[in-house]
Design a protein around this motif. Structure first.
Motif, PDB file in Angstrom:
ATOM      1  N   GLY A 142       0.800  -1.227   0.000  1.00 20.50           N
ATOM      2  CA  GLY A 142       0.000   0.000   0.000  1.00 20.50           C
ATOM      3  C   GLY A 142       0.823   1.263   0.000  1.00 20.50           C
ATOM      4  O   GLY A 142       0.269   2.356  -0.017  1.00 20.50           O
ATOM      5  N   ARG A 157      -1.154  -7.633   5.957  1.00 20.66           N
ATOM      6  CA  ARG A 157      -1.877  -7.867   4.710  1.00 20.66           C
ATOM      7  C   ARG A 157      -1.514  -9.210   4.118  1.00 20.66           C
ATOM      8  O   ARG A 157      -0.386  -9.667   4.249  1.00 20.66           O
TER       9      ARG A 157
ATOM     10  N   VAL B  30      -3.171   4.301  -8.708  1.00 17.13           N
ATOM     11  CA  VAL B  30      -2.621   3.668  -7.515  1.00 17.13           C
ATOM     12  C   VAL B  30      -3.263   2.292  -7.330  1.00 17.13           C
ATOM     13  O   VAL B  30      -4.380   2.073  -7.775  1.00 17.13           O
ATOM     14  N   PRO B  31      -2.547   1.355  -6.687  1.00 17.59           N
ATOM     15  CA  PRO B  31      -3.147   0.025  -6.475  1.00 17.59           C
ATOM     16  C   PRO B  31      -4.360   0.098  -5.556  1.00 17.59           C
ATOM     17  O   PRO B  31      -4.531   1.081  -4.826  1.00 17.59           O
ATOM     18  N   LYS B  32      -5.166  -0.933  -5.578  1.00 13.99           N
ATOM     19  CA  LYS B  32      -6.447  -0.857  -4.869  1.00 13.99           C
ATOM     20  C   LYS B  32      -6.283  -0.816  -3.344  1.00 13.99           C
ATOM     21  O   LYS B  32      -7.154  -0.326  -2.646  1.00 13.99           O
ATOM     22  N   ASP B  33      -5.159  -1.331  -2.845  1.00 17.83           N
ATOM     23  CA  ASP B  33      -4.936  -1.304  -1.400  1.00 17.83           C
ATOM     24  C   ASP B  33      -4.074  -0.123  -0.974  1.00 17.83           C
ATOM     25  O   ASP B  33      -3.478  -0.144   0.090  1.00 17.83           O
ATOM     26  N   PHE B  34      -3.991   0.890  -1.797  1.00 17.55           N
ATOM     27  CA  PHE B  34      -3.146   2.040  -1.499  1.00 17.55           C
ATOM     28  C   PHE B  34      -3.589   2.724  -0.199  1.00 17.55           C
ATOM     29  O   PHE B  34      -4.782   2.865   0.049  1.00 17.55           O
ATOM     30  N   ARG B  35      -2.607   3.118   0.591  1.00 16.76           N
ATOM     31  CA  ARG B  35      -2.935   3.806   1.839  1.00 16.76           C
ATOM     32  C   ARG B  35      -2.899   5.316   1.617  1.00 16.76           C
ATOM     33  O   ARG B  35      -1.848   5.918   1.539  1.00 16.76           O
ATOM     34  N   HIS B  83       0.048   8.074   7.562  1.00 16.43           N
ATOM     35  CA  HIS B  83      -0.575   7.175   6.579  1.00 16.43           C
ATOM     36  C   HIS B  83      -0.191   5.710   6.778  1.00 16.43           C
ATOM     37  O   HIS B  83       0.085   5.013   5.817  1.00 16.43           O
TER      38      HIS B  83
END
Lengths: 400, 140
Positions: A142, A157, B30-35, B83
């Protein structure tokens, strides 16, 4: 005739503040002195104010490039203190990120080495390839820099099959590129001529001065915490410790490229043998009074965290020994009898991370050259006394 | 040993597209799990203060507006936020009351512009499915 040339703390050749004082005879360095303390942030004291869980994020911010190294080193130490065992899948994922981080760190370093040697094309190419690893890390965790994937008792995760496939595909590309760079090293005479024989560190010196990581391995010392004192699942992973015998910057390049290859193999092994199950177990909020030393092979060398608990939810003491600090004494020997033009190259070759290594305040007396470690209260007292004695500034004006 | 072993590679790259994107006009996904940045679903928060306790940057405050009406105010100081998404991890409600968005362009001219506030009424704690009896579930 001898000259002393100060380089840094702010200097274009150095990316982070550190002061080098070179004693020169003409172009040749006769002696070098490294002075630290320009980047002290008091992170160890801060860690005493935060809970075990919050400290994962604090230790992660010791360094940007080896963020996962510090966080993992801290986490596995605290897990020992709390007497919890993370599940196998959690461990595999934790060290999958660790190896990906090693790949990104070594690719970054290869670029810097090329840049310092005047081979900027190489720098551009390796940094472009590094983006592939950064994208994988962003996808898995992430974020690009602070992965924050560790938690007490495992990882936060899980990865799915699609991500697994993506990583394996990217790995093919990276492996091809690294093989190409390895070939370039053997075939590009100008690059090799620039780095061969520069910054010599004999095996005896490396042993005597406790060099760690690729710096030691380039001096033909087969030393790797992953092999010598296996943590996590490294005991069951097949890999070789990369060494070189040339004892110079060339050796350090070779070691890092070889380590890249080993890391790709480890990543592939971890992904193909990823066990099923949960990724984390619940961790208690307190730890019994005890102390632990946690060792971890960071991309730059052995990273050591000493953690002491006192039964509360906060650590009593956290001491960090970053690999860069262990490599400073060896750097002085490497610099000796070299040329001024080689300073950035030699210094870059230990992959210095100043922000990792800054842990103490040492004052240097400019006139007598005396050094002493002082307390903050002492400093304050001195400042007060000086201020009392100082004459009143009559021509001072308010700046507005 | 071969002179200019790198040359064919360099020539090949003359005809390739740049590796970078034209940033302000074209953005990377951004990837789907982006913080990104944490935000609150006010209707789900049960005011357990787990996020306040676990936030390493002390970026979350929950203030009491009115004890009798169970009115609370959550302030997220995004100037302090690192974050890490630990608040989302610590949130115990079943659909999480705290969530991370996917924004990465979050610069502001003043740190006060980054402060986000939600005023809400405390949500009812739902009994757990395993622990609750059928009658308790019917009531909720």
């Amino acid at each position: 005739m001898k000259f002393t040339v100060p380089i840094g703390p702010q200097h274009p050749a150095l990316k982070e503040p550190i002061s080098l004082r070179m004693t020169l005879e003409g172009e040749v360095i006769r002696d070098a002195d490294i002075r630290l303390g320009y980047n002290h942030r008091g992170l160890e004291k801060l860690a005493e104010e935060k809970t075990w869980l919050q400290n994962i994020y604090v230790t992660e911010r010791i360094c940007g490039i080896c963020s996962h190294s510090h966080a993992t080193c801290y986490t596995q130490g605290v897990e020992k203190l709390m007497e919890i065992e993370p599940p196998k899948r959690g461990i595999y994922l934790r060290f999958l990120v660790a190896e990906l981080e090693r790949v990104h760190s070594h690719l970054l370093w290869l670029g810097v080495a090329g840049h310092e040697a005047g081979f900027d094309t190489f720098f551009m190419y390796t940094w472009r390839d590094r983006e592939v690893v950064m994208d994988i890390l962003e996808m898995v965790s992430g974020n690009r820099v602070h992965y924050a994937i560790n938690t007490l008792g495992g990882v936060r995760r899980d990865i799915d099959d699609l991500q697994k496939k993506k990583i394996l595909d990217s790995l093919d590309f990276l492996r091809r590129r690294s093989e190409f760079y390895f070939k370039i090293g053997a075939n590009e005479p100008s690059f090799v001529a620039r780095i061969a024989g520069v910054g010599r560190l004999s095996k005896e010196d490396a042993l005597a001065l406790c060099a760690v990581g690729p710096t030691a391995r380039a001096s033909d010392i087969s030393q790797d915490v992953r092999k010598d004192d296996p943590y996590g699942m490294y005991a069951e992973v097949p890999f070789e410790v990369a060494t070189a015998t040339s004892c110079d910057v060339l050796g350090r390049v070779v070691v890092r490229v070889k380590e890249l290859m080993q890391s790709y193999n480890i990543i592939e092994f971890l992904l193909k043998n990823l066990p099923d199950g949960p990724v984390a177990v619940r961790a208690p909020r307190r730890a019994k009074p005890n102390e632990v030393v946690s060792r971890y092979e960071a991309p730059r060398g052995e990273n050591i965290h000493y953690i002491k608990s006192n039964g509360t939810d906060k650590p009593e003491r956290l001491k960090v020994r970053a690999p860069t600090l262990a490599n400073y004494p060896a750097t002085v020997v490497m610099l000796r009898n070299g040329f001024i033009a080689d300073i950035p190259l030699i210094f870059a070759a230990i992959d210095p991370c100043i922000c990792c290594a800054e842990r103490a305040v040492v004052l240097v007396d400019g006139r007598s050259g005396e050094e002493k470690i002082v307390l903050m209260s002492e400093l304050r007292k001195q400042a007060h006394e000086r201020w009392k004695k100082a004459p009143l500034k009559k021509d001072a004006v308010w700046p507005f | 040993m071969r002179i200019a072993a790198f040359l064919p590679e360099i020539l090949r790259h003359l005809f390739k597209k740049p590796a970078t994107v034209d940033y302000p006009f074209q953005k990377l996904e951004v990837p789907k799990d982006f913080r990104g940045t944490p935000f609150l679903h006010p209707e789900l928060c049960i005011v357990c203060r787990a996020c306040v306790r676990d936030c390493p940057a002390e970026a979350i405050d929950i203030l009491t507006v009115n004890e009798a009406d169970k009115k609370f105010k959550m302030v997220i100081h995004n100037d302090r936020c690192i974050h890490c998404a630990q608040c989302v991890e610590s949130c115990p409600t079943a659909p999480k009351a705290l969530e991370m968005d996917h924004l990465f362009e979050i610069a502001a001219f003043s740190r006060w512009d980054l402060k986000k506030e939600w005023e809400y009424v405390k949500a009812q704690v739902k009994p757990k499915a395993a622990a609750g009896t059928p009658s308790a579930e019917a009531k909720s």
